[in-house]
Design an enzyme around this catalytic site. Sequence first.
Site, PDB file in Angstrom:
ATOM      1  N   LYS A  73       1.009  -1.130  -0.325  1.00  0.00           N
ATOM      2  CA  LYS A  73       0.151   0.175  -0.115  1.00  0.00           C
ATOM      3  C   LYS A  73       0.822   1.285  -0.114  1.00  0.00           C
ATOM      4  O   LYS A  73       1.851   1.215   0.700  1.00  0.00           O
ATOM      5  CB  LYS A  73      -0.755   0.011   1.280  1.00  0.00           C
ATOM      6  CG  LYS A  73      -1.935   1.119   1.340  1.00  0.00           C
ATOM      7  CD  LYS A  73      -2.806   1.179   2.524  1.00  0.00           C
ATOM      8  CE  LYS A  73      -3.821   2.149   2.702  1.00  0.00           C
ATOM      9  NZ  LYS A  73      -4.618   2.129   3.965  1.00  0.00           N
ATOM     10  N   SER A 148      -9.284   2.129   3.162  1.00  0.00           N
ATOM     11  CA  SER A 148      -8.399   2.646   2.136  1.00  0.00           C
ATOM     12  C   SER A 148      -7.622   1.733   1.257  1.00  0.00           C
ATOM     13  O   SER A 148      -6.916   2.140   0.436  1.00  0.00           O
ATOM     14  CB  SER A 148      -7.820   3.957   2.779  1.00  0.00           C
ATOM     15  OG  SER A 148      -6.914   3.241   4.036  1.00  0.00           O
ATOM     16  N   SER A 172      -9.673  -0.576   7.453  1.00  0.00           N
ATOM     17  CA  SER A 172      -8.998  -0.175   6.102  1.00  0.00           C
ATOM     18  C   SER A 172      -8.346  -1.501   5.163  1.00  0.00           C
ATOM     19  O   SER A 172      -8.093  -1.521   4.231  1.00  0.00           O
ATOM     20  CB  SER A 172      -8.072   0.850   6.020  1.00  0.00           C
ATOM     21  OG  SER A 172      -8.911   2.295   6.129  1.00  0.00           O
TER      22      SER A 172
END
Length: 465
Positions: A73, A148, A172
Site C-alpha cells: 500500500k 482505504s 481499511s
Amino acid sequence: MSQIRKIHTQLKNKEITCTKLVQDRLDLLKSNTHNTVNSLLDTFALALAEKVDAKIKNGQEIGLLEGIPFGIKDVYMLQGTLATASSELLKNYKSPYTATAIQKLLDAGAIPLAKENCDSFGHGSSSENTIFGAVKNAVNTDLVGGGSSGGSAVNVAKDFTVFSIGGDTGGSIRQPAGYNNVFGFKPTYGRVSRFGLMAYASSTDCVGPIAKSIEDIRIILNVMSGKDVKDQTSYQSSEISASNILNAEEIKTVGYFKNFIETDAIDPEIKSAFLASIEKIKATGIQVKELDFFEADTLVSTYYTLAMAETASNLSRLDGTNYGQRIEGENLKDTYSITRSENFSEETKRRIVGGNQVLSQGFSDEIYLKGLNLRDQISENFEKDFKEVDIILSPVTPNTPPKIGESLKNPLAMYLSDAYTVGFSLGQLPTLTIPQGTATGLQITAAKNNDELVLKFANFLKDTI
C-alpha cells in the site's frame, strides 16, 4: 490452499523460475484496468528475482517467502521508491528509509512489485479519494474496491500479487478484503511495528496482510511481528505455529452484537446470511450468545472524533517546507495555506478541519475528551464480553459495495460503512475478515493478543459454513 507454499515448492523443484514468476505478475499489474498501481518496482523486483534464481541454480536452500511477489500500500516507506500516499502533495516524494514491517519481509526474501493505490493518506472507505483514479472492484468494475487499502485487496483478489501489505486504522484492511472476497487481518495493536507507515490515527493504525488463505496470513504475520525500538507501542509476541491453528476445540462460546443485526441500516441479505452462519455454528455444539454493545452511530462518531483529531495533528507537518510539493504564496503564511489547500484532497481537508475543530479551545472538553471517555468505555465493554465469550463474530459491513461515485456524493454514508469495523479498532483487538458467510464476508475478533485464536476459528469456519 496456501499460495506461498505452492509457489515455494514450484521454485524449489525448478518448475518455474523466479524471474518469470515476477515478470508475469509485473505484466499483469502494468496492463490491469482496475487502477490498483501507483508505481511499479520492476527494476528492483527483477534484480531480486535474479538473485533467487542464482541461489536455486547453485543448489542453495531458499526460505518460505524467498521469491514470493507482494504488493505494498502506498503509505509505506521503501527506501528510494516513491511514497505518494495517493496524494498531490507527495506525488514526487521518495522514501529516505524502509518501514520495519517491509524490511522484515525483504529480509525473508519476499519481492515487492508495486506501490498500491489507496485513499489519500488512508482517508476514505472506497479508494476513490486518490489522484490516480478510483480503484475498481475485483468482481464488478462498476463498484468501488473498498478502502482505504483498495488497491492492495484488488491485487490479491485478481492474483496480481500473492499477498499485499495494507494498513488498517478503522477497517481499511478488513472492509476492502470483504468487498473483494479475500482474507484481511488487522493484528492486535502493537504486534507489528508502525515505523515507516505514514501516520493517520496513531492510536489505531495497524500494519496487516491481505492474502488468499489463512495459512498465508499466518506466515506473513509471523515474519512482520515483533518488538521494534523505533516504535514504542510495539511488543514481542510468540510465533503462531501451523499446527496450533488447526485445532479450535478450546473455542466453546461465540458472541455477536445484536444491535449490529437488529437495525434498519443493514442490508436484509447480509442480515439473513449472517444469521444462517450463526445457526451453522450452533449446530456444531458451540454456544452462541447475543451481546449488548454501543450503537453503531456512537462507535462511528467516537472513532471519527478521535481519528480526525489525530490526523489533524499528524498531517500538520505537511506544509511544503520539509515534505512535498510547495506552492509559493506572497508570504510564509500564504505559502502554507496555498500548499495545503491545493494539495490535499477534499476528504483530507474535511478530516483536518474536523480534527482541529474538536481539539480547539471550547470544543476539546465537550467533544474530544468525551470521545476519549467513550473509547475507555468501549474497551471496558470488550473486556467484559471476552469474559463471557471466546470469539465475537460480526458482518464486515452493513451493505454491499456502492457504485463508484456514490461515496463522494455522501461522505456520511461512507463513514457509516465503517460501522462494524471501527469498534474493534478502538479496542485495539485482533480482527480478521474471511470471504465466507455474507456477501462481504465475516469478521472474527478475539481479545487483545489472542491473534492465534482468531486464526483457529477462521480455520474452523472454513469447513463449517
